[in-house]
Design a protein around this motif. Structure first.
Motif, PDB file in Angstrom:
ATOM      1  N   LEU A   1       0.815  -1.212   0.000  1.00 39.19           N
ATOM      2  CA  LEU A   1       0.000   0.000   0.000  1.00 39.19           C
ATOM      3  C   LEU A   1       0.850   1.264   0.000  1.00 39.19           C
ATOM      4  CD1 LEU A   1      -2.829   1.233   0.157  1.00 39.19           C
ATOM      5  CD2 LEU A   1      -2.711   1.022   2.646  1.00 39.19           C
ATOM      6  N   ASN A   2       1.915   1.268   0.787  1.00 41.06           N
ATOM      7  CA  ASN A   2       2.750   2.469   0.874  1.00 41.06           C
ATOM      8  C   ASN A   2       3.601   2.690  -0.375  1.00 41.06           C
ATOM      9  OD1 ASN A   2       1.799   2.997   3.476  1.00 41.06           O
ATOM     10  ND2 ASN A   2       3.381   1.684   4.414  1.00 41.06           N
ATOM     11  N   HIS A   3       3.697   1.674  -1.220  1.00 42.05           N
ATOM     12  CA  HIS A   3       4.495   1.797  -2.436  1.00 42.05           C
ATOM     13  C   HIS A   3       3.633   2.007  -3.674  1.00 42.05           C
ATOM     14  CE1 HIS A   3       7.926   0.435  -0.050  1.00 42.05           C
ATOM     15  NE2 HIS A   3       7.168  -0.573   0.382  1.00 42.05           N
TER      16      HIS A   3
ATOM     17  N   LYS B   1      -0.735   7.167  -3.794  1.00 42.53           N
ATOM     18  CA  LYS B   1       0.064   8.310  -3.359  1.00 42.53           C
ATOM     19  C   LYS B   1      -0.366   9.586  -4.064  1.00 42.53           C
ATOM     20  CE  LYS B   1       4.412   6.042  -2.046  1.00 42.53           C
ATOM     21  NZ  LYS B   1       5.851   5.911  -2.389  1.00 42.53           N
ATOM     22  N   GLU B   2      -0.527   9.504  -5.395  1.00 45.32           N
ATOM     23  CA  GLU B   2      -0.915  10.693  -6.148  1.00 45.32           C
ATOM     24  C   GLU B   2      -2.307  11.172  -5.751  1.00 45.32           C
ATOM     25  OE1 GLU B   2      -0.526  10.032 -10.298  1.00 45.32           O
ATOM     26  OE2 GLU B   2       1.665   9.879 -10.260  1.00 45.32           O
TER      27      GLU B   2
ATOM     28  N   LYS C   1      -6.940   3.939  -1.056  1.00 41.89           N
ATOM     29  CA  LYS C   1      -6.147   2.917  -0.384  1.00 41.89           C
ATOM     30  C   LYS C   1      -6.934   1.617  -0.226  1.00 41.89           C
ATOM     31  CE  LYS C   1      -3.158   6.100   2.201  1.00 41.89           C
ATOM     32  NZ  LYS C   1      -2.711   6.551   3.541  1.00 41.89           N
ATOM     33  N   VAL C   2      -8.217   1.732   0.126  1.00 36.20           N
ATOM     34  CA  VAL C   2      -9.041   0.520   0.247  1.00 36.20           C
ATOM     35  C   VAL C   2      -9.176  -0.176  -1.094  1.00 36.20           C
ATOM     36  CG1 VAL C   2     -11.354  -0.317   0.811  1.00 36.20           C
ATOM     37  CG2 VAL C   2     -10.280   1.412   2.244  1.00 36.20           C
TER      38      VAL C   2
ATOM     39  N   VAL D   1       3.949   7.211 -12.663  1.00 29.49           N
ATOM     40  CA  VAL D   1       3.976   8.616 -12.274  1.00 29.49           C
ATOM     41  C   VAL D   1       3.149   9.431 -13.265  1.00 29.49           C
ATOM     42  CG1 VAL D   1       5.443  10.629 -11.910  1.00 29.49           C
ATOM     43  CG2 VAL D   1       6.224   8.354 -11.187  1.00 29.49           C
ATOM     44  N   GLY D   2       2.220  10.228 -12.766  1.00 34.17           N
ATOM     45  CA  GLY D   2       1.361  11.042 -13.605  1.00 34.17           C
ATOM     46  C   GLY D   2       0.117  10.345 -14.102  1.00 34.17           C
TER      47      GLY D   2
END
Length: 956
Positions: A381-383, A388-389, A419-420, A821-822
């Motif tokens: 989850l943290n990766h 994150k974005e 996240k869920v 990313v993006g």
């Protein structure tokens, strides 16, 4: 005395068993003679001996049971519908047995025998004296006695209006109908042989057994010392025949047919006894439906509880043994005693529990892999770059999700939902979907092997549907039209093709109407979701106002669950009115009824789930040009984090609520009813009087098995199997929830069958019937639905397309987290706020975000910006994603179907050792038949020699 003297003077009698007393103070005198002519020792004309025995038997006084004291009906009344057949309660010239033993007090006390303590109760009928159907009942009972069944009546101890009719089938009746019903009975013990082993293999096995000796005993296996020796599993069986009765293993005629078989034979007779003139006036079922009888059931074998421990004193009866080794919560981790379940409840119920245990065992690997996928989502989850974005997108303002009252919102507000979503929609989801499709195939293929072993052990290999009896309703309705059965060559009732088609159309129309009602209910839920989201957005409470979409989804799921259960209740009450078909046999009726009812229940349970998975947020249009329902209500959009969170909520809530409700209705409701009955009896008669009730009174106070048999039990598990496989890509924890439920379900069902329900009638079955075909259909449907869930509902394909085509790693052949990313910004389109329609323009101008009115907001779609040559047209990325989704669906389905068919081809339906055992058994039976025929021919040859007749030199 003269009878015994005459028998002693006959030199051809080698075995006589005769018992007698001078003071015969019993209701019935019977004399049983066992005559075995020994052809090899004497030359006597046996016709003279039999004539002498018949003349002597005329002088023997025979007394009959008193059915109802003085009011017992006479023999002359028995000829109402059986003209010329005046067989009385126990009048059978072929069975003469002197009953001189004292009545066992234990048999009289336990409530399982007649008042004489000799005749075991095989079936119970219950009626009320105040019921007006007295004439039909009297005719029915006269014809029951005419069939040879013995009868005894007793009034209830708690209500004098309730009368219990106890039925007992004598040996002759059991033998006659066992032959007609092709009941298979043991006739020779099985011969087991060991495979030849090489010395090297023997050494390895010795080392393995020595190593196992150091380990603790298997905790899941039952103690074999507590289980009785079930002789049927160790003997070859054959259809019972009175002419070849000497071939069968008969240690005691009273126990040769077990209680379940005796009850099944009596029920077979009751279903074919007339109660009135007319072709449809036949059978116990019709008398139960018109209220002539209130209940009909076989007895349980005593109490399921005992003051003494089963380990020290053993089991009191099979019911007590089943409770201690199967239905008790203390043995939840042990295997089921399936042979004992089959002996007590019959093969059909035994097969259900065998399938349920197999399904539960196969859920262990699926639950483990599903839990692994969920934990993989937790650890990564943290990766996750996408979540994150989303959590960092404080400067991205999303457009309102409903008209007027819904405000603008930051994308970062949906951080928790993003996240869920990652917990269920991650890189392992596709692997898990493929695994579950393969798992469903492996489960079904190995169940076929397991079923084959069970069918062999329970002697169901040679049992065919042709041996099944015709339904009494079918026999009564179509008795005028007959045709030859191509299997048996005997005439039987025939249903015309036009009549069958017309009934099928009417029945299918009823089910189609109920499905339309379900679709209308789903349409109502859709309207509720559209209307409620705006209401919750304007709610006074900030918690509900800020989570209006989640509150809408949660309440909609709960309302949907209530509608599902309501429609289930309505359908269960009116199912038989829609079902107008007249199948030939009970299995055909069950298969037809099961298929139609399953279609309705499946649509009722899964229609809203299909809507959320494949239609929610797919056809909403875009800001400024929303599609509306009835040109009024704007269709609901998905959450900014995607639609998968709605699907997860739908499946989790429905699955937990439905399993909880089913468990309560299966066990909690009968427990409450039985507790209330015991409470009333305790208040009226006290605790001591209640414990002294006979067994038929105790069983009558229990709850009857539902009218549809095992339909509800199978339906609950099959629908759960559908939930576990069809949408498993969206909810990987479904197998784990199913496993936990099934571990409880097995003991709940066992406890219910043993303690809370009357004993159901034992019936035979070769497999689980049409449910296997339904399981295969669900397995095929699960492949298609999971392909669409991954391609359409989840963001797996858009992320994949972005990583390989539009992301930082485009053209490099990589798809790691750095390549994402993006992605969030690329998946959102821009909308000009001034382009809002009047009826959808929000009341807030968004000045709370930047201090000035918003000019632009974002929404989930692949569309051109408002100032492009074609404003809000689809971009090239949209078409790439669409093509990738279609390609993934085709590749996924073909790949998984190829794997499924390959597994089905590689796994044989019969295990090799079982095939060898069957061949060995066939060989041994042929040898036995050859030896029996050879022995017969040798006896005939010796008889010819003794008679001095000439004969040709024939073999042997």
């Amino acid at each position: 005395t003269g009878f015994s003297t005459a028998l002693s003077q006959t030199p051809s009698i080698s075995s006589i068993s005769l018992e007698g007393r001078e003071d015969l103070q019993v209701n019935r005198l019977e004399t049983q003679i066992w005559i075995k002519p020994d052809i090899e020792k004497t030359d006597v004309d046996f016709s003279e001996i039999l004539n002498a025995i018949q003349e002597i038997a005329k002088d023997v006084n025979i007394f009959f049971d008193e059915l109802e004291g003085v009011n017992s009906p006479s023999k002359d009344d028995d000829s109402l519908l059986h003209h010329g057949n005046l067989t009385s309660t126990s009048d059978d010239a072929s069975r003469l047995e002197v009953v001189g033993e004292e009545v066992p007090d234990k048999n009289k006390a336990n409530g399982l025998y007649f008042r004489d303590g000799k005749c075991r109760i095989d079936y119970i009928l219950v009626y009320r004296k105040s019921n007006p159907q007295t004439e039909k009942r009297e005719v029915f009972e006269r014809n029951i006695r005419a069939e040879g069944l013995q009868m005894e009546k007793e009034s209830s101890l708690t209500n004098s209006d309730i009368i219990f009719v106890k039925l007992h089938a004598p040996w002759e009746v059991l033998g006659k109908y066992a032959e007609l019903m092709n009941v298979r009975m043991p006739f020779r013990r099985k011969i087991y042989y060991l495979h030849r082993r090489y010395k090297f293999m023997n050494r390895i096995e010795k080392q393995i057994s020595r190593f196992r000796g150091w380990l603790p005993r298997k905790p899941m296996k039952l103690d074999k010392e507590t289980l009785p020796d079930l002789e049927e599993n160790d003997c070859y069986t054959a259809p019972f025949s009175q002419q070849r009765i000497h071939h069968f293993i008969i240690h005691n005629k009273d126990t040769f047919f077990n209680n379940a078989t005796r009850s099944r034979i009596v029920h077979h007779i009751l279903q074919r006894v007339k109660y009135e003139e007319g072709k449809n006036k036949i059978g116990l079922n019709r008398l139960l439906s018109n209220g002539s009888y209130e209940a009909a059931f076989p007895l349980h074998e005593g109490s399921y509880r005992s003051k003494n421990s089963i380990r020290t004193h053993g089991a009191e009866n099979h019911r007590h043994l089943l409770y201690e080794c199967w239905a008790s919560w203390g043995v939840w981790y042990k295997y089921q005693p399936l042979d004992l379940v089959r002996r007590y409840f019959g093969e059909k119920i035994g097969l259900y529990f065998a399938w349920l245990g197999w399904y539960t065992g196969m859920l262990f690997p699926a639950a483990f892999i599903g839990l692994f996928v969920f934990l993989y989502g937790v650890t990564t989850l943290n990766h996750c770059q996408v979540s994150k974005e989303v959590c960092q997108a404080t400067d991205i303002i999303m457009c309102p999700i409903c008209d007027k009252y819904c405000p603008f919102m930051r994308l970062s507000d949906s951080c928790v939902y993003a996240k869920v979503t990652h917990l269920f929609d991650n890189g392992a989801t596709v692997f898990f979907a493929v695994f579950m499709a393969v798992w469903a195939t492996v489960f079904l293929e190995f169940w076929k092997r397991r079923r084959a072993v069970i069918a062999y052990d329970w002697d169901l290999i040679d049992w065919e549907e042709e041996e099944e009896e015709i339904r009494p309703q079918f026999e009564a309705k179509y008795s005028k039209k007959e045709r030859m059965n191509p299997i048996s060559g005997k005439p039987e009732p025939y249903q015309a093709f036009a009549d069958k088609c017309s009934r099928l159309i009417v029945s299918a129309s009823g089910i189609f109407f109920m499905i339309c009602v379900v679709i209308a209910a789903v349409f109502g839920i859709v309207i509720y979701r559209v209307v409620t989201v705006s209401t919750f957005a304007a709610f006074k409470w900030a918690l509900i106002r800020n989570n209006s979409q989640v509150a809408t989804t949660g309440t909609a799921v709960c309302i949907n669950f209530c509608i599902i259960m309501l429609l289930n209740v309505v359908t269960s009450q009116t199912a038989l009115s829609f079902f107008t078909e007249q199948p030939r046999t009970e299995s055909e009726w069950e298969n037809s009824f099961t298929l139609k009812m399953f279609l309705f229940q499946f649509v009722n349970l899964n229609s809203s789930t299909f809507y959320i998975a494949f239609f929610l947020g797919r056809f909403t249009g875009h800001p400024g040009a929303y599609l509306r329902l009835i040109n009024r209500w704007r269709l609901e959009e998905c959450h900014p984090s995607g639609c998968l969170i709605d699907l997860c909520m739908q499946m989790g809530i429905i699955m937990v609520l439905k399993q909880t409700w089913n468990n309560f209705m299966e066990l909690g409701y009968p427990l409450i009813q039985n507790w209330w009955t015991r409470r009333k009896l305790r208040q009226e008669y006290g605790t001591q009087r209640k414990t002294s009730f006979p067994q038929w009174e105790k069983d009558y106070n229990l709850q009857p098995m539902n009218a549809y048999g095992l339909f509800d039990e199978y339906l609950e598990m099959i629908l759960q199997f559908g939930f576990t496989t069809i949408f498993v890509a969206a909810f990987p924890l479904a197998p784990l929830l199913a496993l936990l439920n099934n571990i409880i379900e097995i003991r709940l069902d066992a406890y219910k069958f043993v303690t809370q329900w009357r004993r159901p009638l034992a019936s035979r079955a070769k497999d689980i019937g049409i449910w296997y075909g339904i399981l295969e259909g669900i397995g095929i449907l699960s492949v298609i639905t999971n392909a669409f869930v991954i391609a359409v509902t989840s963001d797996f394909i858009p992320r994949l397309v972005y990583a390989y085509k539009y992301g930082p790693c485009a053209g490099q052949g990589e798809a790691g987290q750095k390549c994402m990313v993006g992605y969030v910004n690329a998946s959102l389109s821009v909308f000009l706020v001034s382009d809002f329609e009047n009826r959808s323009e929000p009341t807030s101008n968004g000045s709370e975000f930047s201090g000035s009115p918003l000019k632009y907001c974002r929404y989930r779609d692949y569309r051109d910006p408002p100032h492009s040559p074609v404003p809000y047209g689809y971009t090239l990325q949209f078409w790439h994603v669409l093509a990738a989704r279609l390609a993934f669906i085709i590749v996924f389905e073909h790949l998984v179907f190829c794997i499924k068919h390959l597994i089905s081809y590689l796994i044989p339906d019969l295990p090799k050792d079982l095939r060898d055992r069957m061949r060995r058994e066939k060989y041994l039976i042929q040898e036995m038949m050859y030896e029996a025929e050879l022995e017969r021919l040798q006896k005939e040859r010796k008889e010819r020699k003794k008679n001095g007749k000439s004969y040709h030199n024939e073999w042997p």
